[in-house]
Design an enzyme around this catalytic site. Structure first.
Site, PDB file in Angstrom:
ATOM      1  CD  GLU A  23      12.373 -42.787  69.942  1.00 35.96           C
ATOM      2  OE1 GLU A  23      11.596 -42.057  70.590  1.00 35.96           O
ATOM      3  OE2 GLU A  23      13.549 -43.006  70.255  1.00 35.96           O
ATOM      4  CB  CYS A  69      11.713 -41.691  74.009  1.00 36.69           C
ATOM      5  SG  CYS A  69      13.183 -42.711  74.046  1.00 36.69           S
TER       6      CYS A  69
END
Lengths: 528, 528
Positions: free
Chosen positions: A264, A301
């Site tokens: 990720e 994020c």
């Protein structure tokens, strides 16, 4: 008082050799906390991978119920971590205590969610196609499919979530739930936090009779490369930068046996405000949006780093308010001096870029990050200018104004893959929202409506994933129960004698699983 | 009479430029069949990818029911292919007519299996976690997850199954079922067969109102590389050699946006005969085993190319009979002269290898392949000697004898990833079988008992996959309904207005899907 040795966790052993030369640093000023750690040697990295492989022989065959007890025990151990733990985690990351406690609850809650799924036993639907002995021209054999664990998994945690995306985070939870032992490479930004968390996991493993080596942890900077290359490792979980993830993917692909890397990495998380929503609640959006992109100093994020709207007098008014709110925002301490330096360099590059115009800057303080807002030139955006499309880790955002609806569609079509895309739309915006949805759906793993992407619910339905460069595998999620899929693979048994069938595939269905038997979903036994 | 133009299928167009320089060849002697094909130009490859992308806007949003009708129509069109079709397919591949007709039935049956799955609507279980407005410390938003199509898929078919693993084969069926348009790169070994099959698919698309570009086909040798690099392509399906698959994977990883390659590549498919089974039915196993590894001239990806047993007088007797049977086996024509040349080179390399001892050779004939059997030296096997571990495409097998049970375990532990592993075990072999199972299960996608791996049932439970180098992604299958997973990805909608929810996620559950709602599997509507 804290009991830290600074050593690796390898199977039943704690080891460290040479000088304990890795220093735990205080986020606020980069000064040593006083705790020191041993960098793992190459042979220690190998030993950790081998310990995981040795554990896999047993752990890969444990029942889902046994693993559920282990995960629940980890959750209990995490919940038992005391003030000393939070004090050191705060020192290492500068994250406020309330945030760290919330993150701990989320992390133990995630372990319990996986434990519940394992107890329920319905994470996967075994498939059984029974023999058709009389079928012509050829009989059909008896075929039964279930899922098994991939093998040892190497996990690399993130700096920005020292609990939820780190030692006992989502990747570790999903791998352990699947039956995969873990070798965790501690993040250098919070090594003391990592050692204490690893201690909790190892304690839970001992309490629930799991094999030594089910969880291992090594410290060090570049030792992760060796870990990824070790033949025992069968998959990698990673949360971090695009550069870091890409390097691991390359290493994994160069192995004799390439392995998957679930990374990720990077997203700007566009937030699109449609005209009616903007007119109806622009002032509220200003407040909530600035709170979201500066939350945790913009180190999420899912930070909404791109604000998109259609040009109009209302939009101009909205942007004025937005600039005003940004300029009043307080400076914050970042996770560590390197993160601050990275942000400052990113800011400097953007200030010098012709495709970006400064709109606002938050309040300043020494050694802290201040919020930034720029306007992006649509031509540079459409030309896929890298600096406009890449994530900047820290409290910043870009504004992108479209001339009209058609231009808006074109701007959004130029988006790279994203973890999230957010649409603020009132009922009167529905026709335009309908046109945007397929386009945003192609580019993001999670679509939000009238909300803010920071905050990722841990549950069955969540998707924390998305097309490259958001992640390396768009078909998965790194948060929620779906994350277990990454660490399982299907195996089919053909004409297996009853005595050799695993419980999930036995005629009598002793686990009472929902199964697909000859095309039909059922919990009934298979009739011979 | 056959109506072949030799042109590409690109959207609604048939195109070809320059000379039709690609020649369809007869398998039996390499002489031209008389049909000629145009090699796609780079701009035609791009146009095919763009046609697929244009089709995706509509096709990706079709209902599962609409796609089911399309797939069923393809099946009908395939079933309507007549004698001309089989004549040319036979000329191009040398495969017997009965085999080709059986393969056609399997191929149309596979389309219908996917159509049934789509009609059933239960391929995936949407997940819904409803809002918890009063939860503390934070409310939970409404989260709903379903699966959407990845986007245009490039498919590369295999030479050895001109129907089932080619133009209208498993990869094409799975991609179309998922909602992904396909660009198929025709195999040069059966271009006329490919054109006729593509015509059937395009006919079915027109009949069922699918957008032009839902299926495209291009001819050519190296043009596949350009296709894989085109930004519109989102995934690749491939069946072929390890070298070919590895080259595509490398190209796919080097893209600005890397994409997954689902490659089925290479396996030796070990067949292990345990002592009691060997003693009880060795003579029968000899017959069936030789029939299996020489079936279709040994050109099956599931050919049992490695025979493993424990040394004993019974085993020696078995091996004598096996050699006898091999030496009596008839020569066969391979798929094309290149395949024969590859087999002959592989045979020569093995004859010259010190780790292999010739045991038997089948009957010979000019331009045909004769069966071969070698004994592999256990030391060379354990040293991972490449020539012993890699697949040889053609009617050959290796014998590996273990000294005892412990040695057997060590030999099997050295296996690479496999599509299949077969165990012949009688009831008295069960204790040993139990020890072998986890080891074989770690190394193969399908475990067979007392059978032969050639022949892959197309159904829900099948797994045609396995660890590297058998495939590039151990978490999937290229045969059966599981194959659709490769071309879907999860998307989560957060707090979506009812008006913007897709049918699969609407409160009322209009598709009557099984869904996971707040952790429970149910077909009930969501209560507001």
């Amino acid at each position: 008082m804290l009991n830290l040795t600074g050593q690796q966790f390898i199977g039943a052993e704690r080891t460290g050799s040479g000088e304990a030369s890795l220093l735990s640093l205080r986020a606020v000023d980069g000064k040593p906390t006083g705790w020191r750690f041993y960098a793992a040697t190459p042979s220690e990295a190998d030993a950790a991978a081998c310990a995981a492989q040795a554990a896999f022989a047993d752990y890969g065959q444990t029942s889902p119920q046994a693993r559920a007890l282990f995960l629940a025990a980890i959750a209990d151990e995490l919940d038992a971590l005391g003030d000393d733990f939070f004090d050191i985690a705060h020192q290492e990351t500068a994250l406020p205590l309330a945030r760290l406690k919330g993150e701990r609850a989320r992390t133990s809650g995630q372990m319990r969610l996986f434990a519940d799924m394992l107890q329920r036993g319905d994470a996967f639907i075994p498939r059984i196609d029974t023999a058709l002995a009389d079928r012509t021209p050829l009989p059909r054999p008896d075929l039964r499919q279930y899922r098994v664990a991939l093998g040892p998994v190497a996990v690399f945690g993130a700096s920005n979530f020292p609990l939820a995306f780190s030692t006992a985070g989502g990747d570790t939870a999903a791998a352990l739930a699947a039956g995969c032992p873990v070798v965790f490479k501690a993040h250098e930004g919070h090594m003391a936090t990592a050692e204490l968390t690893a201690g909790a996991i190892v304690q839970a493993a001992a309490r629930t009779g799991m094999p030594p080596g089910v969880f291992n942890l090594i410290f060090g900077g570049h030792i992760g490369a060796r870990l990824v290359q070790h033949p025992a490792i069968q998959a990698v979980g990673f949360t971090g930068s695009l550069r870091g993830g890409s390097a691991l993917i390359k290493l994994a692909q160069q192995r004799t046996q390439p392995i998957p890397v679930f990374a990720e990495m990077s997203a700007v998380n566009p937030l699109v405000i449609l005209p009616h929503a903007l007119a109806a609640r622009g002032a509220q959006i200003v407040q909530d949006l600035v709170a979201s992109f500066t939350l945790g100093c913009g180190q999420f994020c899912t930070k909404p780093g791109l604000i998109v709207a259609i040009r109009s007098p209302t939009t101009s008014d909205f942007l004025s308010r937005l600039c005003e709110a940004v300029s009043q925002s307080a400076p914050q301490t970042m996770l560590n001096p390197a993160a601050l330096a990275g942000y400052q360099q990113g800011v400097a590059r953007r200030e010098a870029h012709t495709g970006l115009t400064p709109l606002a800057q938050g309040r300043c303080a020494p050694e802290q990050a201040s919020a930034r807002l720029w306007r992006a030139a649509p031509e540079a955006w459409l030309a896929k200018d890298e600096l406009l499309h890449e994530e900047l880790f820290g409290p910043s955002a870009l504004v992108l104004e479209a001339d009209d609806e058609q231009h808006l569609l074109a701007l959004l079509a130029a988006l790279q893959g994203q973890l999230t895309a957010t649409l603020h739309a009132d009922e009167a915006d529905t026709p335009l929202a309908r046109r945007l949805l397929p386009l945003l759906g192609d580019r993001a793993g999670r679509l939000l409506f009238n909300g803010y992407p920071t905050g990722v619910e841990v549950c069955d339905a969540i998707v924390h994933g998305g097309p490259w460069p958001a992640t390396s595998d768009v078909r998965t999620s790194s948060v929620g129960t779906l994350a277990i899929d990454r660490f399982l693979r299907p195996v089919c048994l053909q004409n297996a004698p009853a005595a050799l069938l695993p419980p999930a595939l036995q005629d009598s269905n002793p686990l009472n699983l929902l199964r697909r038997v000859n095309g039909t979903l059922t919990r009934s036994p298979v009739q011979p």
